[in-house]
Enzyme design. Sequence first.
Site, short mmCIF file in Angstrom:
data_model
loop_
_atom_site.label_atom_id
_atom_site.label_comp_id
_atom_site.label_asym_id
_atom_site.label_seq_id
_atom_site.Cartn_x
_atom_site.Cartn_y
_atom_site.Cartn_z
N GLU A 111 -8.95 8.03 3.81
CA GLU A 111 -8.45 7.97 2.44
C GLU A 111 -9.47 7.38 1.47
OE1 GLU A 111 -3.75 7.25 3.36
OE2 GLU A 111 -5.03 5.48 3.33
N CYS B 193 0.85 -1.19 0.00
CA CYS B 193 0.00 0.00 0.00
C CYS B 193 0.89 1.24 0.00
CB CYS B 193 -0.89 0.06 1.24
SG CYS B 193 -1.96 -1.34 1.50
#
Length: 223
Positions: free
Chosen positions: A111, A36
């Site tokens: 996010e 990520c």
Amino acid sequence: STEHSVFFFFLDAKMLLTRRADTKITFPGVWTNTCCSHPLYGMQPNEVDQVPAAFPHFPGIKHSAIRKLKHELGIDPAYIVHDEIQFVSRFHYWAADTKTYGTDSPWGEHEVDYVLFCTSDVRPPVSPNPDEVAEYKYVSSSELKDMFEDNSLKWSPWFRGIMEGGGFKWWDDLENTMAGKNTEETIHFFDPPSQFWAGYNLQSHTKNTGVKSSSHNQNVVER
């Protein structure tokens, strides 16, 4: 902020699973997807996409994914074909790192996470960056479900949310997923499990809380 989560699969349909380094500031030591990170401005090749025009290809964020696979796992970009990375979906989520810092945690995430699937006929050599990855393993869909039942293991909130929000379905239908047949334009919103709620997170908070502009939320649905 914008994040991408890479899910790397191999010929036997096993996924490369990683455990974040214990020295990471946020969510250290948790199991999660392959890697990520965030696209960066000023990079070559360009990692910043113009949304919504870039849908469904998102070439910039795919360049970022290739860079991070190299940085975190030492995977040579020669094993990854940029145009064959498949954007699948997006998730808007938040989570406080209460596991590490308690209910007053100053650290967390809020996010929109771009889910990227990629495949390879061979397993490339992996050389984890110890500042990023503590360990890794290859798992099947059924093996991951068994791991989810093991209460001794810790998981990233985004990974659990993605897997429960469609990840297993896309994995089980991997051929069609990689052909773009399961790609979604909708941005899915989810709250984290209760253990990732800090004292300042209120039930009255919504998907718009803390968002500078709610215009992107016109395409967000709750799960």
